[in-house]
Write a protein that holds these residues in place. Sequence first.
Motif, PDB file in Angstrom:
ATOM      1  N   PRO A  19       0.611  -1.196   0.094  1.00 47.62           N
ATOM      2  CA  PRO A  19       0.111   0.038  -0.104  1.00 47.62           C
ATOM      3  C   PRO A  19       0.790   1.424   0.104  1.00 47.62           C
ATOM      4  N   GLU A  61      -0.583   4.492  -1.426  1.00 47.10           N
ATOM      5  CA  GLU A  61      -1.541   5.094  -0.641  1.00 47.10           C
ATOM      6  C   GLU A  61      -1.244   5.809   0.509  1.00 47.10           C
ATOM      7  N   ARG A  62      -0.106   5.258   1.124  1.00 45.17           N
ATOM      8  CA  ARG A  62       0.538   5.687   2.272  1.00 45.17           C
ATOM      9  C   ARG A  62       1.218   7.021   1.804  1.00 45.17           C
ATOM     10  N   CYS A  70      -2.312   7.689  -4.470  1.00 47.93           N
ATOM     11  CA  CYS A  70      -3.128   6.773  -4.996  1.00 47.93           C
ATOM     12  C   CYS A  70      -3.821   7.385  -6.349  1.00 47.93           C
TER      13      CYS A  70
END
Length: 263
Positions: free
Chosen positions: A132, A135-136, A140
């Motif tokens: 992820p 996204e972190r 995204c």
Amino acid sequence: MEGVVEALNRARTLSFGDIRTREGHHPDRVHRDDMFVDPFRGNDLPAVKLSSRRLKNQRVVAFDPKDRQTRAFDLLRNGLLAPVAPDATRIISVASPTHGCGTSVVAANLAFAIARKRQWRVLLATLDGMSPAFERLGLCVPEVHSSDASGIEVGKVEVDDVLVHVGSFAHIAIREGCTAARHALVSAWLDDVRHDCGPTIVVLDLPPLLTNDDSQAIAARSDIALLVLGVGSSTVADLEACRGSLTATPHQIVLNKARRHGL
């Protein structure tokens, strides 16, 4: 080892029609446009504005030329792109031996450093469907333009007037099926971008080389690979194993997470 070599050779020779037929699609119904998704066809859509503070909190700084850490990424950018013509397209793969080396942070900083030059359109894409990290980092995909055939999703982000296209191959990376088919799909997409979307720089954030079968095959289709080593997490054995898998690809080593006064 012979099985791996045979699979890689199949990946290089499989046609798009072969792959779609294996997946239950009739090749006569597949058009080239179904496979090739222009990552810049959404240029008329507004870019999503990102928070510079949030990015810097995640160590993504290269959009800001005044940040003292930006210089390192500018030097890396200059070394990679010095021989590249302004109207050319170049594929840069960024990978590490294992998770935790900071590959996504290095890839994002490199993409923003290149985008500040404004000579090329920049696409920052991840193939690491199990991580992820984007996204972190707040990267995204905001606007999606996808294809059932390619599985690529692309959007635009902007911070301090620096524009980067962000893409994800996550659907390909985590899909079930033949590894060779995944390689062929991504390779075909990269070849189309190389030939039809210049001037463009594609920065690929790859899964770890030692834990993912896809990374070596995709890195082999790149113009150059960056091997990111994390101080305290990468070993000499990791380095030698990865360099052995990149023998056919020009590559450079990036030592990440080094302290100011030594290792």
